[in-house]
Scaffold this motif. Sequence first.
Motif, PDB file in Angstrom:
ATOM      1  N   ARG A 198       0.820  -1.215   0.000  1.00 61.49           N
ATOM      2  CA  ARG A 198       0.000   0.000   0.000  1.00 61.49           C
ATOM      3  C   ARG A 198       0.853   1.264   0.000  1.00 61.49           C
ATOM      4  NH1 ARG A 198      -4.446  -2.077   4.434  1.00 61.49           N
ATOM      5  NH2 ARG A 198      -5.053  -3.901   3.219  1.00 61.49           N
ATOM      6  N   GLN A 199       2.061   1.153  -0.535  1.00 64.58           N
ATOM      7  CA  GLN A 199       2.958   2.303  -0.607  1.00 64.58           C
ATOM      8  C   GLN A 199       3.425   2.502  -2.054  1.00 64.58           C
ATOM      9  OE1 GLN A 199       4.908   0.451   3.092  1.00 64.58           O
ATOM     10  NE2 GLN A 199       5.700   2.539   3.038  1.00 64.58           N
ATOM     11  N   PRO A 200       2.502   2.896  -2.931  1.00 59.80           N
ATOM     12  CA  PRO A 200       2.874   3.052  -4.344  1.00 59.80           C
ATOM     13  C   PRO A 200       3.946   4.120  -4.569  1.00 59.80           C
ATOM     14  CG  PRO A 200       0.690   3.970  -3.947  1.00 59.80           C
ATOM     15  CD  PRO A 200       1.103   3.232  -2.696  1.00 59.80           C
ATOM     16  N   GLU A 201       4.012   5.122  -3.694  1.00 60.53           N
ATOM     17  CA  GLU A 201       5.050   6.145  -3.839  1.00 60.53           C
ATOM     18  C   GLU A 201       6.430   5.536  -3.626  1.00 60.53           C
ATOM     19  OE1 GLU A 201       1.356   7.806  -1.792  1.00 60.53           O
ATOM     20  OE2 GLU A 201       2.693   6.120  -1.442  1.00 60.53           O
ATOM     21  N   ARG A 230       7.223   2.357  -4.050  1.00 56.42           N
ATOM     22  CA  ARG A 230       7.473   1.499  -5.218  1.00 56.42           C
ATOM     23  C   ARG A 230       8.010   2.344  -6.377  1.00 56.42           C
ATOM     24  NH1 ARG A 230       3.148  -2.621  -8.087  1.00 56.42           N
ATOM     25  NH2 ARG A 230       4.169  -2.661 -10.097  1.00 56.42           N
ATOM     26  N   GLY A 231       7.385   3.475  -6.639  1.00 54.88           N
ATOM     27  CA  GLY A 231       7.847   4.365  -7.705  1.00 54.88           C
ATOM     28  C   GLY A 231       9.237   4.912  -7.446  1.00 54.88           C
ATOM     29  N   THR A 270       5.501  -7.304 -11.425  1.00 55.25           N
ATOM     30  CA  THR A 270       4.979  -5.943 -11.336  1.00 55.25           C
ATOM     31  C   THR A 270       3.568  -5.823 -11.898  1.00 55.25           C
ATOM     32  OG1 THR A 270       6.034  -5.336 -13.418  1.00 55.25           O
ATOM     33  CG2 THR A 270       7.268  -4.882 -11.385  1.00 55.25           C
ATOM     34  N   ASP A 312      -1.399  -7.778  -8.650  1.00 53.12           N
ATOM     35  CA  ASP A 312      -1.965  -6.899  -7.631  1.00 53.12           C
ATOM     36  C   ASP A 312      -1.036  -6.937  -6.416  1.00 53.12           C
ATOM     37  OD1 ASP A 312      -3.400  -5.614  -5.625  1.00 53.12           O
ATOM     38  OD2 ASP A 312      -5.091  -7.007  -5.694  1.00 53.12           O
ATOM     39  N   PRO A 313      -0.465  -5.802  -6.007  1.00 50.30           N
ATOM     40  CA  PRO A 313       0.480  -5.801  -4.878  1.00 50.30           C
ATOM     41  C   PRO A 313      -0.099  -6.414  -3.607  1.00 50.30           C
ATOM     42  CG  PRO A 313       0.498  -3.675  -5.962  1.00 50.30           C
ATOM     43  CD  PRO A 313      -0.615  -4.466  -6.582  1.00 50.30           C
TER      44      PRO A 313
END
Length: 175
Positions: free
Chosen positions: A126-129, A131-132, A145, A148-149
């Motif tokens: 739940r930390q897409p930032e 991951r980016g 990738t 679904d995370p």
Amino acid sequence: MTSVAEPRGLTWRRTTVSDPLVRPMLAELGHEYSARYGKDAHGELARYPAEEFDPPHGTLLLLLEHGEPVAGGAFRRYDAHTAELKRIWTHSAHRRRGLGLLVVAELERAAGERGYRRVFLTTGPRQPEARGLYLAAGYTPLFDTAADPETIGPLPFEKLLPAPAGPGSTTESEG
């Protein structure tokens, strides 16, 4: 504890978990983890003994602006050749300035100085930032990738560090 000047008026501070300047980082991380995962994050933040982030096997860095912490992170020994990044943080009022990339790069540099040849890390689904950030910093995802995370759990990444320059090697600045 040491401080090193950084361009743009920022200063690096190598420190320890007990440093009062680390409290904002841990408090904000705790709040962020709890908000995203719906549970008390203190257990996660206390998972590793503070000494694991101390030299010679680890490092905790803060990036200060006008003496106040704006970003930071740490690494600990994962194995003899691998450092594990932990607690990568940018203060909520200072995001979108590229500070996370500065933190990751400085931690990689410090890990390389300690002889580590690989960096490993995990981030939450739940930390897409985050991951980016790791993708932008050149990390290789060790997961599908396209999946679904939430079905994966912690998202692992790795990056190989360059080999140290040996005797007789040259750098671009040498002529």
